[in-house]
Scaffold this motif. Structure first.
Motif, PDB file in Angstrom:
ATOM      1  N   PRO A  14       0.830  -1.210   0.000  1.00  0.00           N
ATOM      2  CA  PRO A  14       0.000   0.000   0.000  1.00  0.00           C
ATOM      3  C   PRO A  14       0.862   1.256   0.000  1.00  0.00           C
ATOM      4  CG  PRO A  14      -0.101  -1.119   2.124  1.00  0.00           C
ATOM      5  CD  PRO A  14       0.677  -1.990   1.207  1.00  0.00           C
ATOM      6  N   LYS A  15       0.412   2.232  -0.756  1.00  0.00           N
ATOM      7  CA  LYS A  15       1.118   3.512  -0.842  1.00  0.00           C
ATOM      8  C   LYS A  15       0.767   4.339   0.393  1.00  0.00           C
ATOM      9  CE  LYS A  15       1.513   7.546  -3.825  1.00  0.00           C
ATOM     10  NZ  LYS A  15       0.981   8.225  -4.988  1.00  0.00           N
ATOM     11  N   PRO A  16       1.768   4.927   1.065  1.00  0.00           N
ATOM     12  CA  PRO A  16       1.442   5.745   2.235  1.00  0.00           C
ATOM     13  C   PRO A  16       0.634   6.969   1.823  1.00  0.00           C
ATOM     14  CG  PRO A  16       3.793   5.888   1.713  1.00  0.00           C
ATOM     15  CD  PRO A  16       3.179   4.877   0.782  1.00  0.00           C
ATOM     16  N   LEU A  17      -0.237   7.388   2.703  1.00  0.00           N
ATOM     17  CA  LEU A  17      -1.047   8.567   2.411  1.00  0.00           C
ATOM     18  C   LEU A  17      -0.164   9.808   2.352  1.00  0.00           C
ATOM     19  CD1 LEU A  17      -4.173   7.957   4.660  1.00  0.00           C
ATOM     20  CD2 LEU A  17      -3.981   7.677   2.191  1.00  0.00           C
ATOM     21  N   GLU A  18      -0.435  10.643   1.382  1.00  0.00           N
ATOM     22  CA  GLU A  18       0.315  11.880   1.224  1.00  0.00           C
ATOM     23  C   GLU A  18      -0.211  12.905   2.223  1.00  0.00           C
ATOM     24  OE1 GLU A  18       1.672  14.174  -2.678  1.00  0.00           O
ATOM     25  OE2 GLU A  18      -0.482  14.215  -2.385  1.00  0.00           O
ATOM     26  N   PRO A 118     -11.127  15.208   1.871  1.00  0.00           N
ATOM     27  CA  PRO A 118     -10.624  14.263   2.872  1.00  0.00           C
ATOM     28  C   PRO A 118      -9.111  14.112   2.862  1.00  0.00           C
ATOM     29  CG  PRO A 118     -11.698  13.099   1.068  1.00  0.00           C
ATOM     30  CD  PRO A 118     -11.932  14.570   0.837  1.00  0.00           C
ATOM     31  N   GLY A 119      -8.440  14.532   1.807  1.00  0.00           N
ATOM     32  CA  GLY A 119      -6.993  14.395   1.731  1.00  0.00           C
ATOM     33  C   GLY A 119      -6.217  15.429   2.532  1.00  0.00           C
ATOM     34  N   LEU A 120      -6.882  16.487   2.972  1.00  0.00           N
ATOM     35  CA  LEU A 120      -6.182  17.497   3.763  1.00  0.00           C
ATOM     36  C   LEU A 120      -5.765  16.898   5.096  1.00  0.00           C
ATOM     37  CD1 LEU A 120      -8.443  20.596   3.038  1.00  0.00           C
ATOM     38  CD2 LEU A 120      -6.211  20.078   2.052  1.00  0.00           C
ATOM     39  N   SER A 121      -4.510  17.131   5.492  1.00  0.00           N
ATOM     40  CA  SER A 121      -3.959  16.494   6.688  1.00  0.00           C
ATOM     41  C   SER A 121      -3.789  17.426   7.867  1.00  0.00           C
ATOM     42  CB  SER A 121      -2.592  15.888   6.371  1.00  0.00           C
ATOM     43  OG  SER A 121      -2.659  15.046   5.255  1.00  0.00           O
TER      44      SER A 121
END
Length: 170
Positions: A14-18, A118-121
């Motif tokens: 799995p690719k880590p979340l950016e 949802p991608g904002l961290s």
């Protein structure tokens, strides 16, 4: 036949979340600090920077044509500023930022964007150092009501830091 990573049936890891660091663009001197901090953190964590510019409504509601012209001018100014900041982000991170331009109340537009993306961290804000206090967004998010509305962590960069100090803590 062995079941190793080279077989076609094996799935890639799995690719880590950016990590995406969101910075609110305004005319405050603190913007430079928040932007630099977000860029340095994004570069070190292989993340990205997102910029939000909010065009706030004018008080010219009764003059529709004048308001439309003012809105067009504000939009052109926002795009110009975002392009300049995008070049700065690219120079510091090696990646292009994600750009968002919205209209409305800055706080409401920010909360809507956070809810919709949802991608904002992490939200990165820098505190003002003047007598007015840390700034309206920080003041709001430090209140119980404001804090409960955030779904991502908030990083507050002290307003008096130098570039060298920012480099040292990131």
């Amino acid at each position: 036949m062995s079941d190793d990573a080279s077989s076609p049936s094996a799935s890639p890891p799995p690719k880590p979340l950016e990590r995406i660091f969101l910075v609110v663009v305004d005319d405050s001197p603190e913007l430079k600090l928040a932007l630099r901090y977000a860029c340095l953190r994004a570069r070190k964590s292989h993340g990205r920077v997102a910029l939000l510019y909010v065009i706030e409504p004018s008080d010219m509601q009764s003059w529709l044509m004048v308001e439309d012209l003012m809105r067009e001018e504000q939009r052109a100014e926002a795009e110009k500023k975002m392009q300049r900041l995008a070049r700065e982000v690219n120079a510091l991170t090696g990646t292009l930022p994600i750009l968002h331009i919205r209209e409305g109340n800055r706080r409401d537009a920010l909360l809507s964007l956070i809810d919709e993306e949802p991608g904002l961290s992490i939200l990165v804000l820098a505190a003002g150092t003047g007598q007015e206090g840390p700034g309206p967004l920080i003041t709001y998010f430090m209140s119980p009501r404001g804090l409960t509305r955030l779904r991502i962590p908030l990083t507050i960069v002290p307003g008096g830091l130098t570039d060298e100090q920012l480099d040292a803590i990131t």
